[in-house]
Design a protein around this motif. Structure first.
Motif, PDB file in Angstrom:
ATOM      1  N   ASP A 177      32.076  73.575  33.402  1.00  0.00           N
ATOM      2  CA  ASP A 177      32.608  73.703  34.759  1.00  0.00           C
ATOM      3  C   ASP A 177      33.891  72.898  34.888  1.00  0.00           C
ATOM      4  O   ASP A 177      33.938  71.715  34.556  1.00  0.00           O
ATOM      5  N   TYR A 178      34.912  73.565  35.392  1.00  0.00           N
ATOM      6  CA  TYR A 178      36.185  72.928  35.721  1.00  0.00           C
ATOM      7  C   TYR A 178      36.288  72.955  37.241  1.00  0.00           C
ATOM      8  O   TYR A 178      36.381  74.026  37.844  1.00  0.00           O
ATOM      9  N   ILE A 179      36.260  71.781  37.857  1.00  0.00           N
ATOM     10  CA  ILE A 179      36.237  71.690  39.316  1.00  0.00           C
ATOM     11  C   ILE A 179      37.451  70.907  39.786  1.00  0.00           C
ATOM     12  O   ILE A 179      37.763  69.842  39.268  1.00  0.00           O
ATOM     13  N   TYR A 180      38.142  71.451  40.780  1.00  0.00           N
ATOM     14  CA  TYR A 180      39.271  70.771  41.417  1.00  0.00           C
ATOM     15  C   TYR A 180      38.976  70.689  42.901  1.00  0.00           C
ATOM     16  O   TYR A 180      38.685  71.699  43.547  1.00  0.00           O
ATOM     17  N   TYR A 181      39.029  69.489  43.453  1.00  0.00           N
ATOM     18  CA  TYR A 181      38.722  69.264  44.852  1.00  0.00           C
ATOM     19  C   TYR A 181      39.859  68.462  45.465  1.00  0.00           C
ATOM     20  O   TYR A 181      40.216  67.400  44.960  1.00  0.00           O
ATOM     21  N   LEU A 182      40.437  68.982  46.537  1.00  0.00           N
ATOM     22  CA  LEU A 182      41.523  68.301  47.233  1.00  0.00           C
ATOM     23  C   LEU A 182      41.115  68.071  48.674  1.00  0.00           C
ATOM     24  O   LEU A 182      40.886  69.025  49.420  1.00  0.00           O
ATOM     25  N   ASP A 183      40.996  66.806  49.056  1.00  0.00           N
ATOM     26  CA  ASP A 183      40.704  66.435  50.434  1.00  0.00           C
ATOM     27  C   ASP A 183      42.041  66.143  51.094  1.00  0.00           C
ATOM     28  O   ASP A 183      42.661  65.110  50.842  1.00  0.00           O
ATOM     29  N   LYS A 184      42.497  67.083  51.919  1.00  0.00           N
ATOM     30  CA  LYS A 184      43.798  66.929  52.577  1.00  0.00           C
ATOM     31  C   LYS A 184      43.650  65.955  53.734  1.00  0.00           C
ATOM     32  O   LYS A 184      42.721  66.033  54.514  1.00  0.00           O
ATOM     33  N   ALA A 185      44.596  65.054  53.843  1.00  0.00           N
ATOM     34  CA  ALA A 185      44.499  63.946  54.791  1.00  0.00           C
ATOM     35  C   ALA A 185      44.357  64.399  56.232  1.00  0.00           C
ATOM     36  O   ALA A 185      43.514  63.898  56.960  1.00  0.00           O
ATOM     37  N   TYR A 186      45.153  65.330  56.667  1.00  0.00           N
ATOM     38  CA  TYR A 186      45.170  65.677  58.077  1.00  0.00           C
ATOM     39  C   TYR A 186      44.740  67.114  58.325  1.00  0.00           C
ATOM     40  O   TYR A 186      44.988  67.676  59.378  1.00  0.00           O
ATOM     41  N   GLN A 227      38.928  73.631  47.442  1.00  0.00           N
ATOM     42  CA  GLN A 227      38.099  73.479  46.256  1.00  0.00           C
ATOM     43  C   GLN A 227      38.237  74.712  45.382  1.00  0.00           C
ATOM     44  O   GLN A 227      38.236  75.837  45.859  1.00  0.00           O
ATOM     45  N   ARG A 228      38.366  74.469  44.098  1.00  0.00           N
ATOM     46  CA  ARG A 228      38.411  75.526  43.094  1.00  0.00           C
ATOM     47  C   ARG A 228      37.399  75.178  42.026  1.00  0.00           C
ATOM     48  O   ARG A 228      37.247  74.021  41.652  1.00  0.00           O
ATOM     49  N   ARG A 229      36.752  76.212  41.542  1.00  0.00           N
ATOM     50  CA  ARG A 229      35.760  75.986  40.483  1.00  0.00           C
ATOM     51  C   ARG A 229      35.846  77.140  39.500  1.00  0.00           C
ATOM     52  O   ARG A 229      35.872  78.297  39.890  1.00  0.00           O
ATOM     53  N   LEU A 230      35.878  76.799  38.244  1.00  0.00           N
ATOM     54  CA  LEU A 230      35.911  77.776  37.169  1.00  0.00           C
ATOM     55  C   LEU A 230      34.733  77.455  36.257  1.00  0.00           C
ATOM     56  O   LEU A 230      34.656  76.357  35.699  1.00  0.00           O
ATOM     57  N   THR A 231      33.793  78.390  36.143  1.00  0.00           N
ATOM     58  CA  THR A 231      32.604  78.193  35.321  1.00  0.00           C
ATOM     59  C   THR A 231      32.675  79.124  34.127  1.00  0.00           C
ATOM     60  O   THR A 231      32.802  80.342  34.293  1.00  0.00           O
ATOM     61  N   LEU A 232      32.610  78.551  32.939  1.00  0.00           N
ATOM     62  CA  LEU A 232      32.638  79.323  31.697  1.00  0.00           C
ATOM     63  C   LEU A 232      31.263  79.261  31.058  1.00  0.00           C
ATOM     64  O   LEU A 232      30.703  78.173  30.880  1.00  0.00           O
ATOM     65  N   THR A 233      30.734  80.415  30.706  1.00  0.00           N
ATOM     66  CA  THR A 233      29.443  80.493  30.032  1.00  0.00           C
ATOM     67  C   THR A 233      29.683  80.943  28.603  1.00  0.00           C
ATOM     68  O   THR A 233      30.387  81.934  28.369  1.00  0.00           O
ATOM     69  N   ALA A 291      31.406  84.018  27.065  1.00  0.00           N
ATOM     70  CA  ALA A 291      30.709  85.250  27.432  1.00  0.00           C
ATOM     71  C   ALA A 291      31.023  85.664  28.868  1.00  0.00           C
ATOM     72  O   ALA A 291      31.116  86.855  29.165  1.00  0.00           O
ATOM     73  N   ASP A 292      31.193  84.691  29.759  1.00  0.00           N
ATOM     74  CA  ASP A 292      31.392  85.011  31.177  1.00  0.00           C
ATOM     75  C   ASP A 292      32.310  83.972  31.819  1.00  0.00           C
ATOM     76  O   ASP A 292      32.246  82.783  31.490  1.00  0.00           O
ATOM     77  N   ILE A 293      33.167  84.441  32.741  1.00  0.00           N
ATOM     78  CA  ILE A 293      34.077  83.567  33.476  1.00  0.00           C
ATOM     79  C   ILE A 293      33.860  83.831  34.956  1.00  0.00           C
ATOM     80  O   ILE A 293      34.013  84.957  35.416  1.00  0.00           O
TER      81      ILE A 293
END
Length: 144
Positions: free
Chosen positions: A76-85, A90-96, A103-105
């Motif tokens: 799992d590649y996870i990117y989380y951005l909490d914007k101040a105001y 959130q983005r998530r890329l799961t590779l199997t 096999a799966d993206i």
């Protein structure tokens, strides 16, 4: 009467000064954007294809943020951005994997635009460097 006026003026001045010094202001509290996880761009996600080896994925994406604890066949590649105001992004890329091959993206989140932090502050791998890593901990400043 003059002593009372001086005392009131001095008290009001001290109150205003202490309020400003203590950090309590009417302007608000400074907040900043907080980015966590792997920087995942649409260019990186588009390069991934079923059938790629684990090493090819590591060359494109860098180390995964999470791997399945009981089965190393999922990254799992996870990117989380909490914007101040404003809200959060959130983005998530799961590779199997099956064996050593993708096999799966699966994608979660909006990959159509680059992450806001990457545009504003230049965070992420540089286009000129041959090294592409999505891990925020491995990001190095652009060469001047």
């Amino acid at each position: 009467m003059q002593k009372l006026t001086r005392t009131v003026t001095l008290t009001a001045t001290l109150t205003v000064a202490l309020t400003l010094i203590s950090g309590c202001s009417y302007l608000g509290v400074y907040k900043r954007d907080l980015a966590q996880g792997n920087l995942v761009t649409s260019d990186m996600a588009e390069q991934l294809q079923p059938g790629m080896t684990r090493q090819q994925v590591l060359n494109i994406m860098g180390s995964p943020l999470l791997t399945a604890p009981f089965d190393a066949g999922e990254w799992d590649y996870i990117y989380y951005l909490d914007k101040a105001y404003s809200g959060t992004e959130q983005r998530r890329l799961t590779l199997t994997f099956q064996g050593n091959r993708v096999a799966d993206i699966e994608r979660y989140g909006d990959f159509s635009e680059p992450p806001a932090v990457a545009d504003e502050r230049g965070i992420g791998p540089t286009e000129s460097s041959g090294e592409q890593t999505g891990n925020l901990l491995n990001v190095r400043p652009e060469d001047s």
